[in-house]
Enzyme design. Structure first.
Site, PDB file in Angstrom:
ATOM      1  N   ASN A 151      -9.927  -4.190  -9.196  1.00 47.55           N
ATOM      2  CA  ASN A 151      -9.346  -2.977  -8.600  1.00 47.55           C
ATOM      3  C   ASN A 151     -10.336  -1.826  -8.446  1.00 47.55           C
ATOM      4  O   ASN A 151     -10.316  -1.112  -7.447  1.00 47.55           O
ATOM      5  CB  ASN A 151      -8.096  -2.541  -9.375  1.00 47.55           C
ATOM      6  CG  ASN A 151      -8.383  -2.149 -10.792  1.00 47.55           C
ATOM      7  OD1 ASN A 151      -9.351  -2.616 -11.403  1.00 47.55           O
ATOM      8  ND2 ASN A 151      -7.573  -1.288 -11.357  1.00 47.55           N
ATOM      9  N   PRO A 175     -17.821 -10.842 -12.530  1.00 49.31           N
ATOM     10  CA  PRO A 175     -16.869 -10.061 -11.729  1.00 49.31           C
ATOM     11  C   PRO A 175     -15.603 -10.865 -11.442  1.00 49.31           C
ATOM     12  O   PRO A 175     -15.576 -12.081 -11.652  1.00 49.31           O
ATOM     13  CB  PRO A 175     -17.643  -9.824 -10.426  1.00 49.31           C
ATOM     14  CG  PRO A 175     -18.580 -10.977 -10.306  1.00 49.31           C
ATOM     15  CD  PRO A 175     -18.911 -11.419 -11.725  1.00 49.31           C
ATOM     16  N   ALA A 176     -14.578 -10.180 -10.943  1.00 47.89           N
ATOM     17  CA  ALA A 176     -13.356 -10.878 -10.512  1.00 47.89           C
ATOM     18  C   ALA A 176     -13.664 -11.646  -9.225  1.00 47.89           C
ATOM     19  O   ALA A 176     -14.503 -11.210  -8.431  1.00 47.89           O
ATOM     20  CB  ALA A 176     -12.239  -9.865 -10.274  1.00 47.89           C
ATOM     21  N   GLY A 227      -9.183  -5.774 -17.746  1.00 47.94           N
ATOM     22  CA  GLY A 227      -8.307  -6.592 -16.899  1.00 47.94           C
ATOM     23  C   GLY A 227      -6.884  -6.536 -17.419  1.00 47.94           C
ATOM     24  O   GLY A 227      -6.492  -5.589 -18.122  1.00 47.94           O
ATOM     25  N   SER A 228      -6.116  -7.548 -17.090  1.00 42.43           N
ATOM     26  CA  SER A 228      -4.691  -7.543 -17.428  1.00 42.43           C
ATOM     27  C   SER A 228      -4.471  -7.801 -18.927  1.00 42.43           C
ATOM     28  O   SER A 228      -5.309  -8.418 -19.593  1.00 42.43           O
ATOM     29  CB  SER A 228      -3.972  -8.627 -16.623  1.00 42.43           C
ATOM     30  OG  SER A 228      -4.480  -9.888 -16.987  1.00 42.43           O
ATOM     31  N   THR A 229      -3.315  -7.375 -19.403  1.00 45.25           N
ATOM     32  CA  THR A 229      -2.960  -7.607 -20.805  1.00 45.25           C
ATOM     33  C   THR A 229      -2.834  -9.112 -21.067  1.00 45.25           C
ATOM     34  O   THR A 229      -3.262  -9.601 -22.122  1.00 45.25           O
ATOM     35  CB  THR A 229      -1.655  -6.857 -21.134  1.00 45.25           C
ATOM     36  OG1 THR A 229      -1.921  -5.449 -20.984  1.00 45.25           O
ATOM     37  CG2 THR A 229      -1.173  -7.130 -22.547  1.00 45.25           C
ATOM     38  N   GLU A 249      -9.826  -3.349 -22.459  1.00 43.75           N
ATOM     39  CA  GLU A 249      -9.207  -2.262 -21.679  1.00 43.75           C
ATOM     40  C   GLU A 249      -8.212  -2.933 -20.750  1.00 43.75           C
ATOM     41  O   GLU A 249      -8.604  -3.581 -19.780  1.00 43.75           O
ATOM     42  CB  GLU A 249     -10.282  -1.494 -20.893  1.00 43.75           C
ATOM     43  CG  GLU A 249     -11.216  -0.692 -21.764  1.00 43.75           C
ATOM     44  CD  GLU A 249     -10.549   0.499 -22.442  1.00 43.75           C
ATOM     45  OE1 GLU A 249      -9.468   0.921 -21.982  1.00 43.75           O
ATOM     46  OE2 GLU A 249     -11.090   0.992 -23.440  1.00 43.75           O
ATOM     47  N   CYS A 283      -5.109   0.989 -13.374  1.00 49.38           N
ATOM     48  CA  CYS A 283      -4.485   0.784 -14.684  1.00 49.38           C
ATOM     49  C   CYS A 283      -3.730   2.027 -15.158  1.00 49.38           C
ATOM     50  O   CYS A 283      -2.763   1.933 -15.891  1.00 49.38           O
ATOM     51  CB  CYS A 283      -5.554   0.404 -15.707  1.00 49.38           C
ATOM     52  SG  CYS A 283      -6.898   1.607 -15.793  1.00 49.38           S
ATOM     53  N   GLN A 330      -0.774 -11.164  -4.662  1.00 51.92           N
ATOM     54  CA  GLN A 330      -0.518  -9.917  -5.381  1.00 51.92           C
ATOM     55  C   GLN A 330       0.566  -9.103  -4.638  1.00 51.92           C
ATOM     56  O   GLN A 330       1.461  -8.539  -5.263  1.00 51.92           O
ATOM     57  CB  GLN A 330      -1.842  -9.139  -5.480  1.00 51.92           C
ATOM     58  CG  GLN A 330      -1.858  -8.006  -6.467  1.00 51.92           C
ATOM     59  CD  GLN A 330      -1.734  -8.439  -7.920  1.00 51.92           C
ATOM     60  OE1 GLN A 330      -1.960  -9.601  -8.263  1.00 51.92           O
ATOM     61  NE2 GLN A 330      -1.342  -7.504  -8.769  1.00 51.92           N
ATOM     62  N   GLU A 377       4.160  -3.795 -15.422  1.00 49.48           N
ATOM     63  CA  GLU A 377       3.163  -3.028 -14.679  1.00 49.48           C
ATOM     64  C   GLU A 377       3.304  -3.442 -13.211  1.00 49.48           C
ATOM     65  O   GLU A 377       3.054  -4.615 -12.882  1.00 49.48           O
ATOM     66  CB  GLU A 377       1.758  -3.376 -15.205  1.00 49.48           C
ATOM     67  CG  GLU A 377       0.667  -2.637 -14.495  1.00 49.48           C
ATOM     68  CD  GLU A 377      -0.739  -3.047 -14.972  1.00 49.48           C
ATOM     69  OE1 GLU A 377      -0.983  -4.250 -15.183  1.00 49.48           O
ATOM     70  OE2 GLU A 377      -1.586  -2.151 -15.107  1.00 49.48           O
TER      71      GLU A 377
END
Ligand code: NAD
Length: 480
Positions: A151, A175-176, A227-229, A249, A283, A330, A377
């Protein structure tokens, strides 16, 4: 847009040796930008070996030498500024204001990190043993693995990379898969700046193929994951199994509380930015707004008026505020959360619509905190509004979430705003501002499932280094 088809390992651009060809696509047009071969586990080994070797020499350089190299890095990113804009817009769907913010803050992070080599202070400590003197040295962690999201890909990579390098570490960055170009652009900046080969490496591949291997590898001593939880939980568990330190994070479900004495127009302006900046894919974006009953209707009216006027479309158009969602999966996910929330009883105050990967802003009202969009989220251009009978109820609802990243309180009384802000269980919260804030010299981080650890300034220096006790005996000890 620059095409980066090679991995960056040990100061060389090499074709990946993974089994997959990966695609880099423009999320707005759907155009295939280029394909590249993914990194394999052998590439991961090569990157870590190069990093471990380079780090030993880099750690010995003086603070002044490190500062000089970081200055060159900032210059190189500056020279690549236009390419960076193009990359962030073309592969990441960033609007021009978001790309501007991202590149400027990325450079600021590097400049701020120039202070870090001189912030690695140790201690001299007293001893109860005759003749002993205790020294605590602050040392680099060694090799740091940085895993970045799509993001804000350049900035969130640099937020870890610059401090890591400044404190004497080497880095392997993953990286993503949606945004490899922005990471390879950073590799190009390192290359241009003349850093020693191997100090900074970029390996791109799917998380499901090489992610676990990168995390569990014996070389890195810290995994800095953004990134995501969901993925963060896995990274934390894998790293824990290998007794490695982590910085996590993670996701957010950020809230704005609008109190009865708030300036409604200012609150609505801020809320629109906080909910819809970068299509809500931040985020710290506002997921929920809890408005007290006295101002509920007036606030919604203003919010709809401002959000309804936002320009949605081509991210390259400087007037656009809402560009495309990163990919169609997404966008489908966001649409589903919105539809499920409406099915659960939410009313629609502003109806969004879908055009390809574009989603126009949604404002869902009369929501309850158990509805899908209030619990999850959303990570898209949709926000839910919840009515509270009073301030206590607003705080209770705000805290009824597993997340705790950022937040906001709007009120006519700033000191009272601080009291309310302190009751909301988040790592960060802003009075009379929205929730998206990041300043390189100020602490950053979340509570609960939003993460572990703190970024920026002394917090990140402490996290990316370790302490070592060395003692000397000025006279021999009597052991018997
Ligand atoms: P994600 O968790 O899907 O992916 C993040 C990174 O992890 C990517 O590089 C991905 O390839 C990698 N990955 C996937 N599986 C892995 C595995 N098994 N092992 C190691 N790495 C793996 O997140 P995303 O969709 O890229 O980003 C969006 C999420 O990130 C949102 O939840 C957002 O809130 C969060 N985020 C948090 C912050 C923060 O500072 N707290 C900042 C930005 C984004």
């Amino acid at each position: 847009m620059r095409e980066y088809k090679y991995q960056y390992i040990d100061g060389q651009w090499r074709e990946g040796t993974g089994s997959h060809m990966l695609e880099n696509r423009n999320p707005y047009t759907g155009e295939l930008l280029y394909t590249y071969r993914s990194a394999s586990t052998a590439d991961v080994d090569a990157a870590y070996a190069a990093a471990a070797r380079a780090q030993k020499e880099w750690a010995k350089t003086s603070p002044h030498e490190k500062q000089g190299m970081l200055e060159k890095l900032a210059q190189a990113v500056e020279e690549l500024r236009e390419d960076a804009y193009e990359c962030l817009i073309t592969e990441g769907g960033s609007t021009r204001p978001k790309a501007d913010f991202e590149v400027a803050t990325c450079i600021e992070f590097i400049k701020r990190a120039m202070n870090f080599p001189l912030m690695m202070n140790g201690k001299i400590m007293p001893s109860n043993i005759p003749g002993k003197e205790n020294f605590i040295y602050r040392e680099p962690k060694g090799v740091i693995c940085v895993i970045a999201p799509w993001n804000v890909p350049m900035l969130l990579a640099m937020r870890s990379v610059a401090p890591a390098i400044a404190t004497g570490n080497a880095v392997v960055l993953k990286p993503a898969t949606d945004t490899p170009g922005s990471a390879f652009l950073l590799a190009e900046a390192f290359d241009r700046a003349g850093f020693p080969p191997g100090l900074f490496n970029v390996i791109a591949g799917r998380g499901c193929d090489i992610g676990d291997y990168i995390v569990e590898h014996p070389v890195p001593s810290l995994i800095s994951f953004t990134g995501s939880t969901e993925v963060g939980r896995r990274v934390g568990a894998l790293a824990g199994g290998k007794i490695k330190d982590v910085s996590l994070e993670l996701g957010g479900n950020n809230v704005m509380i609008v109190l009865p004495d708030a300036d409604i127009k200012e609150a609505a302006k801020a809320a629109v930015f906080g909910a819809f900046f970068h299509q809500g894919q931040v985020c710290m974006a506002l997921n929920r707004i809890i408005a007290c009953k006295e101002i509920y209707d007036a606030f919604i009216q203003k919010l709809v008026e401002i959000a309804g006027a936002l320009k949605v479309g081509d991210p390259a158009d400087p007037e656009t505020f809402i560009g495309p969602i990163i990919n169609s999966q997404q966008a489908d996910k966001i649409e589903k959360v919105v539809r499920d929330t409406i099915a659960a009883g939410a009313k629609v105050a502003l109806e969004g619509r879908r055009e390809g990967n574009l989603i126009y802003p949604w404002i869902l009202v009369d929501c309850t905190n158990d509805m899908p969009a209030a619990r999850q989220e959303i990570f898209g251009p949709a926000v839910c509004i919840i009515k509270a009978n009073d301030e206590d109820e607003a705080v209770r609802i705000a805290n009824d979430t597993e997340y705790g990243l950022s937040g906001s309180v709007f009120t006519g009384d700033l000191f009272h705003g601080i009291q309310v802000a302190r009751q909301v269980h988040t790592g960060m919260i802003h009075v009379n501002d929205q929730s998206i804030n990041d300043e390189p010299h100020v602490m950053f981080g979340g509570e609960k499932c939003s993460g572990v650890g703190r970024f920026n300034d002394q917090w990140v220096v402490d996290k990316f280094t370790t302490e070592k006790w060395v003692s000397i005996q000025s006279c021999y000890r009597a052991f018997s």
